[in-house]
Design a protein around this motif. Structure first.
Motif, PDB file in Angstrom:
ATOM      1  N   GLU A  15       0.834  -1.213   0.000  1.00  0.00           N
ATOM      2  CA  GLU A  15       0.000   0.000   0.000  1.00  0.00           C
ATOM      3  C   GLU A  15       0.866   1.259   0.000  1.00  0.00           C
ATOM      4  OE1 GLU A  15      -2.665  -0.225   3.327  1.00  0.00           O
ATOM      5  OE2 GLU A  15      -3.129  -2.332   2.923  1.00  0.00           O
ATOM      6  N   ARG A  16       2.105   1.117  -0.440  1.00  0.00           N
ATOM      7  CA  ARG A  16       3.055   2.247  -0.484  1.00  0.00           C
ATOM      8  C   ARG A  16       3.285   2.856   0.897  1.00  0.00           C
ATOM      9  NH1 ARG A  16       0.377   3.510  -5.481  1.00  0.00           N
ATOM     10  NH2 ARG A  16       1.787   3.205  -7.236  1.00  0.00           N
ATOM     11  N   LYS A  17       3.245   2.009   1.922  1.00  0.00           N
ATOM     12  CA  LYS A  17       3.487   2.499   3.275  1.00  0.00           C
ATOM     13  C   LYS A  17       4.732   1.836   3.853  1.00  0.00           C
ATOM     14  CE  LYS A  17      -1.362   3.332   4.380  1.00  0.00           C
ATOM     15  NZ  LYS A  17      -2.569   2.759   5.053  1.00  0.00           N
ATOM     16  N   LEU A  18       5.545   2.619   4.527  1.00  0.00           N
ATOM     17  CA  LEU A  18       6.690   2.079   5.258  1.00  0.00           C
ATOM     18  C   LEU A  18       6.321   2.096   6.732  1.00  0.00           C
ATOM     19  CD1 LEU A  18       9.582   3.750   3.269  1.00  0.00           C
ATOM     20  CD2 LEU A  18       9.214   1.296   3.550  1.00  0.00           C
ATOM     21  N   ILE A  19       6.099   0.921   7.288  1.00  0.00           N
ATOM     22  CA  ILE A  19       5.552   0.796   8.638  1.00  0.00           C
ATOM     23  C   ILE A  19       6.648   0.414   9.619  1.00  0.00           C
ATOM     24  CG2 ILE A  19       3.963  -0.535  10.079  1.00  0.00           C
ATOM     25  CD1 ILE A  19       2.091  -0.622   7.650  1.00  0.00           C
ATOM     26  N   ALA A  20       6.812   1.254  10.637  1.00  0.00           N
ATOM     27  CA  ALA A  20       7.844   1.070  11.655  1.00  0.00           C
ATOM     28  C   ALA A  20       7.182   0.839  13.020  1.00  0.00           C
ATOM     29  CB  ALA A  20       8.745   2.299  11.720  1.00  0.00           C
ATOM     30  N   ARG A  21       7.982   0.387  13.986  1.00  0.00           N
ATOM     31  CA  ARG A  21       7.519   0.260  15.374  1.00  0.00           C
ATOM     32  C   ARG A  21       8.650   0.659  16.309  1.00  0.00           C
ATOM     33  NH1 ARG A  21       4.657  -5.619  15.829  1.00  0.00           N
ATOM     34  NH2 ARG A  21       4.077  -4.892  17.917  1.00  0.00           N
ATOM     35  N   ARG A  22       8.246   1.237  17.444  1.00  0.00           N
ATOM     36  CA  ARG A  22       9.213   1.735  18.418  1.00  0.00           C
ATOM     37  C   ARG A  22       9.212   0.840  19.662  1.00  0.00           C
ATOM     38  NH1 ARG A  22       7.757   6.493  18.352  1.00  0.00           N
ATOM     39  NH2 ARG A  22       9.550   7.588  17.495  1.00  0.00           N
ATOM     40  N   CYS A  23      10.406   0.717  20.250  1.00  0.00           N
ATOM     41  CA  CYS A  23      10.498   0.013  21.528  1.00  0.00           C
ATOM     42  C   CYS A  23      10.267   1.009  22.656  1.00  0.00           C
ATOM     43  CB  CYS A  23      11.881  -0.628  21.675  1.00  0.00           C
ATOM     44  SG  CYS A  23      12.146  -1.349  23.315  1.00  0.00           S
ATOM     45  N   ALA A  24       9.299   0.712  23.526  1.00  0.00           N
ATOM     46  CA  ALA A  24       9.011   1.608  24.647  1.00  0.00           C
ATOM     47  C   ALA A  24      10.158   1.601  25.650  1.00  0.00           C
ATOM     48  CB  ALA A  24       7.707   1.178  25.329  1.00  0.00           C
ATOM     49  N   GLY A  25      10.916   0.513  25.664  1.00  0.00           N
ATOM     50  CA  GLY A  25      11.990   0.397  26.640  1.00  0.00           C
ATOM     51  C   GLY A  25      13.202   1.252  26.299  1.00  0.00           C
ATOM     52  N   CYS A  26      13.698   1.160  25.068  1.00  0.00           N
ATOM     53  CA  CYS A  26      14.951   1.834  24.720  1.00  0.00           C
ATOM     54  C   CYS A  26      14.767   2.918  23.674  1.00  0.00           C
ATOM     55  CB  CYS A  26      15.976   0.807  24.242  1.00  0.00           C
ATOM     56  SG  CYS A  26      15.554   0.014  22.681  1.00  0.00           S
ATOM     57  N   GLY A  27      13.578   3.010  23.096  1.00  0.00           N
ATOM     58  CA  GLY A  27      13.321   4.068  22.124  1.00  0.00           C
ATOM     59  C   GLY A  27      13.743   3.736  20.704  1.00  0.00           C
ATOM     60  N   GLN A  28      14.355   2.583  20.494  1.00  0.00           N
ATOM     61  CA  GLN A  28      14.790   2.204  19.148  1.00  0.00           C
ATOM     62  C   GLN A  28      13.581   2.067  18.228  1.00  0.00           C
ATOM     63  OE1 GLN A  28      17.183   2.153  17.223  1.00  0.00           O
ATOM     64  NE2 GLN A  28      17.762   0.195  16.342  1.00  0.00           N
ATOM     65  N   VAL A  29      13.711   2.635  17.017  1.00  0.00           N
ATOM     66  CA  VAL A  29      12.662   2.503  16.008  1.00  0.00           C
ATOM     67  C   VAL A  29      13.145   1.532  14.931  1.00  0.00           C
ATOM     68  CG1 VAL A  29      11.308   3.698  14.247  1.00  0.00           C
ATOM     69  CG2 VAL A  29      11.771   4.803  16.451  1.00  0.00           C
ATOM     70  N   TYR A  30      12.352   0.485  14.706  1.00  0.00           N
ATOM     71  CA  TYR A  30      12.730  -0.564  13.755  1.00  0.00           C
ATOM     72  C   TYR A  30      11.979  -0.399  12.448  1.00  0.00           C
ATOM     73  CZ  TYR A  30      14.864  -3.145  17.626  1.00  0.00           C
ATOM     74  OH  TYR A  30      15.663  -3.546  18.667  1.00  0.00           O
ATOM     75  N   LEU A  31      12.695  -0.454  11.349  1.00  0.00           N
ATOM     76  CA  LEU A  31      12.084  -0.484  10.014  1.00  0.00           C
ATOM     77  C   LEU A  31      12.937  -1.406   9.145  1.00  0.00           C
ATOM     78  CD1 LEU A  31       9.847   0.914   8.179  1.00  0.00           C
ATOM     79  CD2 LEU A  31      11.775   2.171   7.222  1.00  0.00           C
ATOM     80  N   PRO A  32      12.528  -2.578   8.756  1.00  0.00           N
ATOM     81  CA  PRO A  32      11.253  -3.202   9.121  1.00  0.00           C
ATOM     82  C   PRO A  32      11.234  -3.628  10.580  1.00  0.00           C
ATOM     83  CG  PRO A  32      12.606  -4.708   7.835  1.00  0.00           C
ATOM     84  CD  PRO A  32      13.331  -3.396   7.863  1.00  0.00           C
ATOM     85  N   PRO A  33      10.026  -3.635  11.166  1.00  0.00           N
ATOM     86  CA  PRO A  33       9.914  -4.002  12.575  1.00  0.00           C
ATOM     87  C   PRO A  33       9.664  -5.486  12.787  1.00  0.00           C
ATOM     88  CG  PRO A  33       7.836  -3.096  11.819  1.00  0.00           C
ATOM     89  CD  PRO A  33       8.751  -3.151  10.608  1.00  0.00           C
ATOM     90  N   PRO A  34      10.397  -6.090  13.695  1.00  0.00           N
ATOM     91  CA  PRO A  34      10.010  -7.425  14.158  1.00  0.00           C
ATOM     92  C   PRO A  34       8.905  -7.265  15.206  1.00  0.00           C
ATOM     93  CG  PRO A  34      12.037  -6.746  15.212  1.00  0.00           C
ATOM     94  CD  PRO A  34      11.617  -5.609  14.315  1.00  0.00           C
ATOM     95  N   GLU A  35       8.614  -8.301  15.951  1.00  0.00           N
ATOM     96  CA  GLU A  35       7.607  -8.179  17.006  1.00  0.00           C
ATOM     97  C   GLU A  35       8.215  -7.695  18.310  1.00  0.00           C
ATOM     98  OE1 GLU A  35       4.098 -11.008  17.391  1.00  0.00           O
ATOM     99  OE2 GLU A  35       5.600 -12.209  16.341  1.00  0.00           O
ATOM    100  N   PHE A  36       9.474  -8.088  18.518  1.00  0.00           N
ATOM    101  CA  PHE A  36      10.113  -7.807  19.805  1.00  0.00           C
ATOM    102  C   PHE A  36      11.421  -7.047  19.581  1.00  0.00           C
ATOM    103  CE2 PHE A  36       7.470 -11.514  20.371  1.00  0.00           C
ATOM    104  CZ  PHE A  36       6.773 -11.219  21.531  1.00  0.00           C
ATOM    105  N   CYS A  37      11.736  -6.186  20.517  1.00  0.00           N
ATOM    106  CA  CYS A  37      12.984  -5.435  20.463  1.00  0.00           C
ATOM    107  C   CYS A  37      14.153  -6.407  20.640  1.00  0.00           C
ATOM    108  CB  CYS A  37      13.016  -4.376  21.561  1.00  0.00           C
ATOM    109  SG  CYS A  37      14.577  -3.453  21.584  1.00  0.00           S
TER     110      CYS A  37
END
Lengths: 145, 159
Positions: free
Chosen positions: B37-59
């Motif tokens: 869908e032409r989207k780059l979807i990232a996720r952040r770790c609440a613990g350390c602030g690292q932003v993953y792209l591509p994101p796994p499920e766990f930091c």
């Protein structure tokens, strides 16, 4: 959660070619001609040949034609997969070629019946009609009793 | 023996081929579906602030589950690159071309992708790039949904 996961076929492929030494090169040339060769060493005629003796580092000697029959010294039964030399289940085996020392690793076609496999069994090379100078010029070994 | 020996063979094919099934996993599948869908979807770790792209499920540092997915616009900087000058089987593009590690703005990780629409000699570390997406009918759950990255021309409104 696997239902949520995407999956896709993934193939890793490298079309390597390797150079061979003069002894193994002649051995492969023999396969192309439908004749197995061994190489003379202080211990006896070694088949499959090596360029050098592993223990002494001495250069191996002249190549001599050997039989296309041998004895299975060890084997393991496997299911046939695409690209395997035998289209039904078969054995990978170490084969002591008659009159030689060492062992040749190749497939043994026992007609899909692992009950026909045994160490000490006699086997014979089955040559391909079209040979190019590779170990696969021997399609497999077959039961020779 | 005065046997006439066979003409020696000098090389032998030694191909290596392994067939796998790649399983993306739940986390990366979210990312891959976003690409369709032409989207780059990232996720952040609440613990350390690292932003993953591509994101796994766990930091991978904290081993805690990442926060809710969010979108990045895909613009980023070239953190390193190489010029591929060597032809090989299966190559999709004629060399020379540039493959770069690109750190998207807002992400703590890098994506590897092509950098095109610029001569290889003009690519440099730190340059800003943006994704060029494929047409709608070519979109899929793959990084190939991004055709390549290209330099961002500041002030330029090219489309």
């Amino acid at each position: 959660m696997t239902a949520d996961s995407l999956s896709a076929p993934y193939t890793v492929e490298f079309p390597f070619e390797r150079t061979v030494g003069p002894k193994i090169g002649t051995f492969l040339g023999g396969l192309r001609d439908g004749q197995l060769y061994g190489v003379r060493t202080a211990r006896g005629v070694l088949c499959a040949p090596l360029e050098f003796e592993p223990e002494t580092g001495a250069e191996t000697g002249e190549l001599v034609p050997v039989a296309n029959t041998g004895t299975v010294t060890s084997w393991t039964w496997v299911r046939s997969r695409p690209g395997d030399p035998v289209p039904h289940d078969f054995a990978w085996a170490l084969i002591a070629i008659d009159g030689t020392i060492g062992a040749l690793f190749h497939a043994v076609d026992a007609g899909g019946d692992s009950g026909r496999m045994a160490t000490g069994m006699r086997v014979r090379a089955r040559w391909r009609a079209e040979r190019v100078g590779q170990l696969s010029d021997i399609e497999c070994f077959e039961v020779a009793s | 023996m005065t046997e006439v020996l066979p003409e020696p063979v000098t090389t032998m094919p030694n191909p290596f081929r392994m067939d796998y099934t790649y399983v993306a996993g739940t986390g990366r599948s979210v990312f891959l579906r976003g690409l369709a869908e032409r989207k780059l979807i990232a996720r952040r770790c609440a613990g350390c602030g690292q932003v993953y792209l591509p994101p796994p499920e766990f930091c991978s540092r904290c081993l805690t589950e990442l926060d809710a997915p969010f979108e990045l616009d895909g613009r980023g900087v070239v953190s390193t690159f190489c010029v591929v000058s060597f032809p090989f089987p299966g190559q999709r593009i004629d060399p020379p071309y540039v493959v770069a590690h690109i750190q998207p703005h807002g992400a703590g990780t890098r994506l590897m992708h092509l950098v095109r629409e610029i001569g290889p000699e003009d690519v440099h570390i730190g340059m800003e790039v943006e994704p060029v997406w494929v047409s709608d009918d070519e979109l899929g759950t793959s990084l190939l949904s991004i055709r390549h990255f290209r330099p961002v021309h500041k002030g330029g409104a090219d489309a």
